[in-house]
Design a protein around this motif. Structure first.
Motif, PDB file in Angstrom:
ATOM      1  N   SER A  32      37.199  24.406  24.250  1.00  0.00           N
ATOM      2  CA  SER A  32      37.484  24.146  23.481  1.00  0.00           C
ATOM      3  C   SER A  32      38.829  24.471  23.055  1.00  0.00           C
ATOM      4  O   SER A  32      39.387  24.935  22.060  1.00  0.00           O
ATOM      5  CB  SER A  32      36.531  24.079  21.958  1.00  0.00           C
ATOM      6  N   GLY A  42      34.912  15.676  25.561  1.00  0.00           N
ATOM      7  CA  GLY A  42      34.322  14.953  25.299  1.00  0.00           C
ATOM      8  C   GLY A  42      34.046  13.542  25.703  1.00  0.00           C
ATOM      9  O   GLY A  42      33.049  12.977  25.715  1.00  0.00           O
ATOM     10  N   SER A 141      26.766  11.614  22.262  1.00  0.00           N
ATOM     11  CA  SER A 141      27.461  12.290  22.863  1.00  0.00           C
ATOM     12  C   SER A 141      28.695  12.139  22.437  1.00  0.00           C
ATOM     13  O   SER A 141      29.767  13.110  22.326  1.00  0.00           O
ATOM     14  CB  SER A 141      27.623  11.894  24.594  1.00  0.00           C
ATOM     15  N   PHE A 144      29.109  15.059  20.183  1.00  0.00           N
ATOM     16  CA  PHE A 144      29.421  15.771  20.537  1.00  0.00           C
ATOM     17  C   PHE A 144      30.875  16.499  21.235  1.00  0.00           C
ATOM     18  O   PHE A 144      31.408  17.649  20.547  1.00  0.00           O
ATOM     19  CB  PHE A 144      29.288  16.000  22.411  1.00  0.00           C
ATOM     20  N   MET A 145      31.152  15.073  21.092  1.00  0.00           N
ATOM     21  CA  MET A 145      32.752  15.032  21.104  1.00  0.00           C
ATOM     22  C   MET A 145      33.444  15.343  19.836  1.00  0.00           C
ATOM     23  O   MET A 145      34.663  16.083  19.451  1.00  0.00           O
ATOM     24  CB  MET A 145      33.552  13.583  21.410  1.00  0.00           C
ATOM     25  N   ILE A 148      33.459  19.084  19.222  1.00  0.00           N
ATOM     26  CA  ILE A 148      34.117  20.452  20.461  1.00  0.00           C
ATOM     27  C   ILE A 148      36.063  19.643  20.497  1.00  0.00           C
ATOM     28  O   ILE A 148      36.436  20.648  19.870  1.00  0.00           O
ATOM     29  CB  ILE A 148      33.799  19.734  21.664  1.00  0.00           C
TER      30      ILE A 148
END
Length: 191
Positions: A32, A42, A141, A144-145, A148
């Motif tokens: 990151s 991501g 997911s 998550f992207m 990040i």
């Protein structure tokens, strides 16, 4: 349809895999530093988790349950995830060598990213069907992207700030991630 939207929004925002479940912290903190690299990671995670959710759902429903060997689900899921990550690594290396080099060791680490295995096991635990599992995987997911990329943007801006030497690097990153987690707690009553 509304149930699938609830699953996706819940997985992406409310129960963010990184900020509320604390899964997948290795790539979250390690990749990151720049937005471009974070977006690449991501994207790879979105692909791996979504496809892994589909594959593990099929294997669980049509092989493990009928054969009454559901106790092997963790081992089987790990093997499926490892194979998918190898595939993603080959594709990224072929399509974007610069991104492959920027991701470095963190791309193969998706194999051991507990978020990927966590989604597959959550799908089984919550007794999601294949479609629900894929939507949960995609939502997780995507969350998550989002996390990040936001952290990468903040870290890029922090480079221009005068930060105490004791807090430079990982300490300020962990503080920032903690504040992001607190901010995402505000979405708790959304659904």
């Amino acid at each position: 349809m509304t149930d699938l939207i609830k699953i996706a929004v819940g997985a992406a925002i409310i129960n963010n895999v990184v900020l509320s479940q604390f899964l997948g912290l290795c790539p979250f903190l390690g990749v990151s530093k720049k937005i471009k690299t974070a977006a690449g990671m991501g994207s790879a995670v979105i692909f791996v988790i979504t496809i892994a959710s589909f594959c593990t759902g099929i294997i669980y429903k049509y092989i493990l349950v009928p054969a009454d060997i559901t106790y092997l689900n963790t081992i089987v899921f790990i093997l499926v995830i490892a194979a998918l990550v190898q595939f993603v690594e080959m594709v990224v290396k072929k399509i974007s060598p610069a991104l492959y080099k920027a991701l470095g060791v963190y791309l193969p680490l998706i194999t051991t990213n507990c978020a990927v295995l966590g989604v597959a096991l959550t799908n089984v635990q919550k007794e999601y069907g294949i479609a629900e599992g894929v939507v949960n995987g995609f939502g997780t997911s995507l969350g998550f992207m989002i996390a990040i990329v936001i952290l990468a943007g903040i870290r890029e801006k922090m480079e221009y700030n005068n930060i105490s030497p004791a807090l430079r690097g990982m300490p300020i990153t962990l503080i920032t991630a903690g504040l992001m987690a607190i901010a995402f707690c505000g979405f708790a009553g959304l659904l």
